[in-house]
Design a protein around this motif. Structure first.
Motif, PDB file in Angstrom:
ATOM      1  N   GLY A 124      46.557  30.631  27.796  1.00 35.25           N
ATOM      2  CA  GLY A 124      45.335  30.557  28.607  1.00 35.25           C
ATOM      3  C   GLY A 124      45.410  31.404  29.861  1.00 35.25           C
ATOM      4  N   PHE A 125      46.629  31.812  30.226  1.00 36.85           N
ATOM      5  CA  PHE A 125      46.777  32.647  31.415  1.00 36.85           C
ATOM      6  C   PHE A 125      46.066  33.986  31.259  1.00 36.85           C
ATOM      7  N   SER A 126      45.745  34.360  30.032  1.00 31.07           N
ATOM      8  CA  SER A 126      45.055  35.634  29.812  1.00 31.07           C
ATOM      9  C   SER A 126      43.765  35.709  30.610  1.00 31.07           C
ATOM     10  N   ASN A 127      43.083  34.560  30.763  1.00 30.78           N
ATOM     11  CA  ASN A 127      41.838  34.556  31.538  1.00 30.78           C
ATOM     12  C   ASN A 127      42.115  34.803  33.022  1.00 30.78           C
ATOM     13  N   LEU A 128      43.140  34.148  33.553  1.00 31.89           N
ATOM     14  CA  LEU A 128      43.498  34.351  34.949  1.00 31.89           C
ATOM     15  C   LEU A 128      43.983  35.776  35.181  1.00 31.89           C
ATOM     16  N   LYS A 129      44.666  36.323  34.220  1.00 31.46           N
ATOM     17  CA  LYS A 129      45.115  37.718  34.321  1.00 31.46           C
ATOM     18  C   LYS A 129      43.921  38.657  34.454  1.00 31.46           C
ATOM     19  N   LYS A 130      42.903  38.449  33.628  1.00 29.03           N
ATOM     20  CA  LYS A 130      41.712  39.282  33.683  1.00 29.03           C
ATOM     21  C   LYS A 130      40.983  39.109  35.018  1.00 29.03           C
ATOM     22  N   GLN A 131      40.888  37.882  35.493  1.00 27.05           N
ATOM     23  CA  GLN A 131      40.224  37.654  36.773  1.00 27.05           C
ATOM     24  C   GLN A 131      40.987  38.315  37.917  1.00 27.05           C
ATOM     25  N   THR A 132      42.315  38.313  37.831  1.00 31.44           N
ATOM     26  CA  THR A 132      43.124  38.986  38.850  1.00 31.44           C
ATOM     27  C   THR A 132      42.889  40.487  38.805  1.00 31.44           C
ATOM     28  N   GLU A 133      42.834  41.038  37.604  1.00 28.03           N
ATOM     29  CA  GLU A 133      42.560  42.469  37.459  1.00 28.03           C
ATOM     30  C   GLU A 133      41.179  42.813  38.017  1.00 28.03           C
ATOM     31  N   ASN A 134      40.205  41.947  37.759  1.00 30.30           N
ATOM     32  CA  ASN A 134      38.854  42.188  38.262  1.00 30.30           C
ATOM     33  C   ASN A 134      38.839  42.244  39.792  1.00 30.30           C
ATOM     34  N   ALA A 135      39.523  41.299  40.416  1.00 34.37           N
ATOM     35  CA  ALA A 135      39.537  41.267  41.879  1.00 34.37           C
ATOM     36  C   ALA A 135      40.263  42.483  42.444  1.00 34.37           C
ATOM     37  N   ARG A 136      41.378  42.854  41.835  1.00 34.89           N
ATOM     38  CA  ARG A 136      42.139  44.000  42.326  1.00 34.89           C
ATOM     39  C   ARG A 136      41.392  45.315  42.104  1.00 34.89           C
ATOM     40  N   MET A 137      40.425  45.300  41.192  1.00 35.50           N
ATOM     41  CA  MET A 137      39.623  46.484  40.930  1.00 35.50           C
ATOM     42  C   MET A 137      38.856  46.934  42.180  1.00 35.50           C
ATOM     43  N   PHE A 138      38.598  45.955  43.076  1.00 32.53           N
ATOM     44  CA  PHE A 138      37.869  46.259  44.305  1.00 32.53           C
ATOM     45  C   PHE A 138      38.812  46.674  45.435  1.00 32.53           C
ATOM     46  N   GLY A 139      40.107  46.759  45.151  1.00 30.28           N
ATOM     47  CA  GLY A 139      41.069  47.244  46.137  1.00 30.28           C
ATOM     48  C   GLY A 139      41.526  46.203  47.143  1.00 30.28           C
ATOM     49  N   ILE A 140      41.448  44.913  46.775  1.00 29.51           N
ATOM     50  CA  ILE A 140      41.770  43.826  47.697  1.00 29.51           C
ATOM     51  C   ILE A 140      42.978  43.047  47.173  1.00 29.51           C
ATOM     52  N   PRO A 141      43.954  42.678  48.050  1.00 31.00           N
ATOM     53  CA  PRO A 141      45.086  41.848  47.603  1.00 31.00           C
ATOM     54  C   PRO A 141      44.603  40.492  47.097  1.00 31.00           C
ATOM     55  N   VAL A 142      45.275  39.968  46.080  1.00 28.78           N
ATOM     56  CA  VAL A 142      44.882  38.711  45.452  1.00 28.78           C
ATOM     57  C   VAL A 142      45.997  37.680  45.617  1.00 28.78           C
ATOM     58  N   VAL A 143      45.629  36.515  46.131  1.00 33.67           N
ATOM     59  CA  VAL A 143      46.543  35.375  46.206  1.00 33.67           C
ATOM     60  C   VAL A 143      46.027  34.321  45.234  1.00 33.67           C
ATOM     61  N   VAL A 144      46.874  33.897  44.306  1.00 31.68           N
ATOM     62  CA  VAL A 144      46.497  32.867  43.341  1.00 31.68           C
ATOM     63  C   VAL A 144      46.866  31.506  43.917  1.00 31.68           C
TER      64      VAL A 144
END
Length: 855
Positions: A673-693
């Motif tokens: 199920g982590f595949s969904n969180l992985k995609k969401q992390t990639e989406n956020a990083r696409m905007f050039g912003i650091p991501v904290v889970v």
């Protein structure tokens, strides 16, 4: 107020001069100590009648002076202070003086008041218990002590006698001598054998208003070398309460200046530029954790107006307020609230929390309120989740006024002549038909350069009076802030007076109104006025947009919405500040709080509603686009059970116990199920912003499952991954570090691209679709909006939050699908187009804020 001595003054700091200065010596390094301060203002009020009227909440620093205090401001500049001599007229009333003092208390350039005699209940109490470095000592006792030290008299282990009944001198003098290790006897005119008591003293301080009350021969033999002589009176220290001609005595003035410098030193030692001085409530954590409402009620909120100037806040009782724009110029919800709690209360960082106001639809439905939960709540939670200050009610009334105006326009055009409509729109007042400002603006838009109503031709009257609305294009619906399924689709116009002109309409939830979206994206009253007028409610039969300005209701809307532009101020359980402003629906609108809450030097923690794939994308491409505020950190909130669901976990039904798969350890489900969180992390990083889970831990989660999510997140280039449940300090520290990391914010698409291309970019890059499939209606709408000049607006996708795709049943990271676009609607006033993957009137559930009936 006693004005018998002439013009009343509110005097500035006294300077040191003349004999007082020569006697006590210069105050050293004053310029150095005060160089960072703009102005220190001293106010002295004459008379006791004014003082009695001052409540503690009104005036923080009370004044009591038996004589009038006024010294030339020129003396003040000699010791490096800036002085202001404020003169009030003889006719000044008591309330006017109080108001003026309050304004000085709230003036950021005035760093404090100095009491002329230092005799306040707080200073007296601190002096009595020996806190000499944390209080202001009355000037005369302080000066007496200074003179004793200058003469070389040893104070410690000596017997001191203080004579007099003056509150300003006797009690403070006694306390000063005691804390300097002397033994002190206090006497007064009624003391038996006063001469014998005086004779016992090694040190004598006389504070009486009666001449020769104490005789020179009473003084203890052996102290003649310490005596001071003036006329026939002998004393060691003498203070008279009789007024000194021209103002206070020079020693008093000198001590006043010394107290001022000491106050400035204390201020500079504690002053931290930019740091908020907030007193936090201590939480009493209970095990087991009580219900949210019990926790909310167990904490007494602080008065909401503390720290704000009176002209910057409008109080709504003790726990809520509206903040004026002038002040601003100077689950997920639980995570947001807890994060701000940690940043402010535990890391001493200046952070404001900004959240949306919840709708009563979800509040009274399955979803519930949005005040947070547990020990991370906005309080009182009942007020937060219900009426608050009435913003949503104002939006409801405003929205329905527009709907009524549309129906009235349609009815009049169907039943009346052009001239009859014109007569109704421009009524005669005293025999004259005069255009209003709104009428003139409409004439200008029509290209009619006339201001005299009598000069319009029949053709111009027709164009002015008729909007020629095409009923099939009406995009404006009525709203209600309550769940009522039977109003989803109704028939109106059945009254006999409507002459059988019926219509089928429906109600939306209030927060879905475009007016709410306008509120959330507006930057000022002028900007909101323009946005409300630009709202397109329908098209004419010629295909031209019909706006609220054309209906003539934009002025009424700005009046009804006048107070809603002021953010609502609330607080968390620990007393940290919370802004609650706007609450646009997170489906057909952008689902974010107001953009006027933080200036260029502020820091804010806010939330983006309706899932990361929708909330983050709309936040960046719409909210950041219009506000110019570029985020520094993205916090993605995840749970173990959510990841399990995204890889085959059983269906969860609201209100029912969780299935077994979600309460037992299952690392395989979590990893898949982590595949969904992985995609969401990639989406956020696409905007050039650091991501904290942020992994929200529950009691049914195991440490192994939580550690697995953290490990996988860091492998996928998340800045950090933090588990939290009992507290958010670690999350706050991670966010603080991520906020200092380099970032390069970028938008997802160019606004100048064609409407369908912008939709395609979102579908492919964020959702993972192969392409979009636009039906003929959607294609036609895209062409119409482009022709009307709206093609350069950002896109606000209306999609389910239960899947990355348009199908809520497809979990994980769906691939190989086309995103169907059934229709496109426009919120021109708010400033976006919102494509619909399904028919709008059947997909909106105000109880759960989810999209239903997609297939």
């Amino acid at each position: 107020m006693d004005t018998g001595r002439g013009t009343s003054h509110i005097g500035a700091c006294c300077g040191v001069g003349g004999r007082g200065r020569d006697r006590l010596g210069d105050i050293p390094n004053v310029n150095d100590e005060l160089m960072e301060l703009n102005r220190i203002l001293v106010v002295s009020i004459v008379g006791s009648r004014l003082i009695k009227a001052m409540a503690p909440a009104e005036i923080l620093n009370r004044r009591r002076s038996p004589t009038w205090f006024h010294t030339r401001p020129g003396n003040i500049t000699e010791i490096g202070m800036k002085a202001t001599d404020i003169k009030l007229p003889r006719t000044t009333t008591e309330s006017e003086v109080i108001k003026y003092i309050i304004s000085l208390n709230e003036d950021s350039t005035v760093h404090g008041f100095v009491d002329v005699d230092g005799l306040t209940s707080i200073s007296a109490g601190k002096l009595a218990r020996g806190d000499l470095n944390d209080c202001f000592i009355p000037c005369m006792p302080k000066g007496c002590l200074e003179l004793m030290k200058e003469t070389g008299v040893q104070i410690a282990r000596r017997h001191a006698v203080v004579v007099g009944c003056s509150k300003i001198v006797r009690a403070p003098m006694r306390d000063l001598l005691l804390w300097n290790n002397a033994t002190v006897t206090t006497c007064h005119s009624k003391t038996a054998n006063l001469d014998e008591e005086v004779n016992k003293g090694d040190i004598l301080v006389v504070a009486t208003g009666r001449p020769e009350m104490v005789k020179g021969e009473w003084i203890k033999p052996g102290n003649n070398d310490k005596k001071k002589q003036m006329g026939e009176k002998l004393w060691v220290m003498w203070h008279t309460t009789r007024p000194v001609p021209g103002g206070l005595g020079l020693m008093t003035v000198a001590m006043l200046m010394q107290s001022t410098v000491e106050s400035a030193k204390r201020f500079l030692e504690k002053f931290k530029p930019g740091k908020w001085m907030i007193q936090y409530n201590n939480l009493n954590l209970k095990t087991p954790v009580r219900s949210d409402i019990d926790i909310s009620r167990s904490c007494k909120p602080k008065p909401i107006g503390i720290g704000l100037l009176s002209e910057e806040v409008e109080l709504y009782g003790e726990t809520k307020a509206k903040v004026l724009l002038s002040a601003l110029e100077q689950g997920k919800s639980t995570t947001t609230i807890g994060l701000v709690q940690a940043l402010l209360a535990h890391l001493s960082q200046n952070f404001f929390m900004c959240v949306r106001q919840p709708s009563q639809g979800p509040t009274f439905g399955i979803k519930g309120g949005a005040a947070g939960g547990g020990y991370s709540q906005v309080i009182p939670m009942e007020e937060f989740n219900l009426h608050l200050t009435g913003d949503i009610h104002a939006i409801t009334v405003s929205n329905n006024l527009v709907a009524a105006a549309i129906d009235a326009q349609l009815f009049h055009e169907l039943t009346q002549t052009d001239k009859a409509i014109f007569t109704h729109l421009v009524p005669s007042v005293n025999g004259v038909r005069k255009f209003s400002d709104i009428h003139i603006q409409r004439l200008n838009r029509l290209g009619i350069d006339k201001t005299d109503s009598t000069t319009l031709t029949d053709e111009e009257i027709n164009r002015f009076a008729r909007l020629d609305i095409d009923p099939e294009t009406i995009a404006w619906q009525r709203v209600l802030n309550t769940n009522d399924r039977f109003l989803r689709k109704i028939t109106i116009g059945q009254a006999p007076t409507k002459k059988s002109h019926t219509q089928t309409v429906h109600f939306d939830i209030s927060v879905a109104s475009e007016i709410m979206a306008v509120l959330a994206l507006t930057t000022s009253l002028e900007d909101r006025r323009e946005r409300l007028g630009k709202m397109v409610v329908a098209s004419s039969k010629k295909g031209e947009p019909v706006s609220a300005e054309d209906l003539g209701v934009s002025g009424a809307l700005i009046v009804l919405m006048k107070d809603t532009i002021k953010p609502n101020l609330r607080q968390r359980l620990e007393g940290t500040p919370v802004f609650v402003h706007a609450g646009p629906f997170a489906n057909i609108t952008h689902g974010n709080s107001s953009i006027i809450l933080v200036g260029p030097e502020g820091f804010v923690v806010t939330e983006a509603g309706f899932g990361a794939d929708i909330g983050i994308e709309k936040f960046f491409n719409i909210k950041s686009q219009y506000s110019g505020l570029h985020p520094h950190v993205v916090v993605l909130v995840a749970t173990v059970s959510a990841l399990k669901m995204h890889r085959g976990g059983p269906m969860v039904t609201a209100g029912m116990p969780l299935p077994k798969a979600y309460i037992e350890e299952n690392l395989e489900l979590v990893e898949k199920g982590f595949s969904n969180l992985k995609k969401q992390t990639e989406n956020a990083r696409m905007f050039g912003i650091p991501v904290v889970v942020a992994v929200n831990a529950f009691k049914t989660d195991t440490e192994t499952e939580l550690d697995l999510i953290g490990c996988l997140s860091r492998e996928q280039r998340a800045f950090d991954a933090v588990k939290w449940g009992k507290g958010t300090l670690a999350l706050a520290q991670a966010v603080q570090r991520a906020g200092q990391a380099p970032s390069s914010f970028q938008l997802l698409y160019d606004l100048k691209l064609p409407v369908e291309d912008k939709i395609r970019i979102i579908a492919q890059k964020i959702y993972g679709a192969d392409n979009i499939e636009s039906l003929l209606k959607a294609q036609h709408k895209a062409e119409v909006y482009t022709k009307q000049g709206f093609g350069n607006l950002p896109i606000c996708m209306a999609k389910t939050h239960l899947s990355l795709s348009h199908n809520p049943e497809r979990k994980g990271v769906p691939t190989g699908f086309f995103l169907p676009i059934r229709d496109i609607h426009a919120s021109i006033g708010a400033g976006f187009l919102y494509p619909l993957p399904c028919f709008y009137d059947t997909d909106l559930d105000p109880e759960t804020e989810q999209v239903n009936g997609l297939f």
